[in-house]
Design an enzyme around this catalytic site. Sequence first.
Site, PDB file in Angstrom:
ATOM      1  N   HIS A  98     103.868   6.981 -20.069  1.00 37.61           N
ATOM      2  CA  HIS A  98     104.848   5.962 -19.688  1.00 37.61           C
ATOM      3  C   HIS A  98     104.116   4.627 -19.490  1.00 37.61           C
ATOM      4  O   HIS A  98     103.479   4.406 -18.463  1.00 37.61           O
ATOM      5  CB  HIS A  98     105.556   6.349 -18.389  1.00 37.61           C
ATOM      6  N   HIS A 108     105.423  11.470 -26.142  1.00 31.78           N
ATOM      7  CA  HIS A 108     105.206  12.840 -25.693  1.00 31.78           C
ATOM      8  C   HIS A 108     104.556  13.626 -26.827  1.00 31.78           C
ATOM      9  O   HIS A 108     104.841  13.390 -28.001  1.00 31.78           O
ATOM     10  CB  HIS A 108     106.548  13.487 -25.322  1.00 31.78           C
ATOM     11  N   ASN A 110     102.787  17.818 -27.604  1.00 39.00           N
ATOM     12  CA  ASN A 110     102.502  19.151 -27.086  1.00 39.00           C
ATOM     13  C   ASN A 110     102.039  20.027 -28.247  1.00 39.00           C
ATOM     14  O   ASN A 110     102.613  19.972 -29.327  1.00 39.00           O
ATOM     15  CB  ASN A 110     103.763  19.745 -26.438  1.00 39.00           C
ATOM     16  N   GLY A 260     106.218  30.318 -13.095  1.00 39.53           N
ATOM     17  CA  GLY A 260     105.435  30.106 -11.888  1.00 39.53           C
ATOM     18  C   GLY A 260     104.270  29.166 -12.081  1.00 39.53           C
ATOM     19  O   GLY A 260     103.258  29.262 -11.378  1.00 39.53           O
TER      20      GLY A 260
END
Length: 304
Positions: A98, A108, A110, A260
């Site tokens: 950002h 972005h 990935n 998790g």
Amino acid sequence: MNNTMIAQVKDYLHALQDDICQQLEAEESSIQFVEDSWVREKGGGGRSRVLTGGEVFEQAGVNFSHVHGDNMPGSATAHRPELAGRSFEALGVSLVIHPNNPFIPTSHANVRFFIAEKEGEDPIWWFGGGFDLTPYYGNDEDCIAWHQTAKQACDPFGEDIYPHYKQWCDEYFYLKHRNEPRGIGGLFFDDLNEGGFEHCFGLMQSIGNHFIKAYRPIVQRRKDTAYTEQHRDFQLYRRGRYVEFNLVYDRGTLFGLQSGGRTESILMSLPPLVKWRYAWEPEAGSAEAKLYDHYLVAKDWANH
């Protein structure tokens, strides 16, 4: 073989994280990434790197994670029910940038690798990832260069790869409740395992390596562009769309939370400052309206 595959991917992802962080730091005069290593209670961990309050980047996060567990989370088995009941390992680098300047797009990227195993059955493995660009005040030069670099990443692996992954990206990064794309797209792929491990790993590496080649020149071209409070205000308003997508639709966010993972690392993708307005629309013919009319529409940028 599985351990060898995992070790190869892990080494590459560590090197990719290092390279991207070093190149982003080179655009700053003094601010550097802060590294925060973490351990997942149910297995695995990662190293998160976040740069905050820079001259160029308001916040940039480049995270590596390697987690494992006895059962795949629901976000993974929802579209692949054959994975239910399998143990898994998941490795990836995920980043969101950002910038301060509204004329530099948010971006972005990935890249990730999964193996799901079950005793007595062959392992199921696949690669996924991609990168996309979210401008506020678009620039044709940047959009064309971005997509041409994305195409260069794919071309050695087949002429059909880029158009397929571009369309996939356009369809994935789409806010259905707003009926608009998140930005000008890029590449998106998932469940890649055709052609063998080396071929798929090579394609994933090419896409990972081309991200910073596509993004850093845009940063360099736009970081000194003068901007007003009106420009900044519109940037913060449009960042709201980014938040909406990540919290409602993004598979990576859901996977991280359901498995998790470390919440701080997962939610580093959210911008530090953001605004929402009730039923706001840009003035017809304005620079803000051009984002909707010219950039948030499907285009073949690579051949523009």
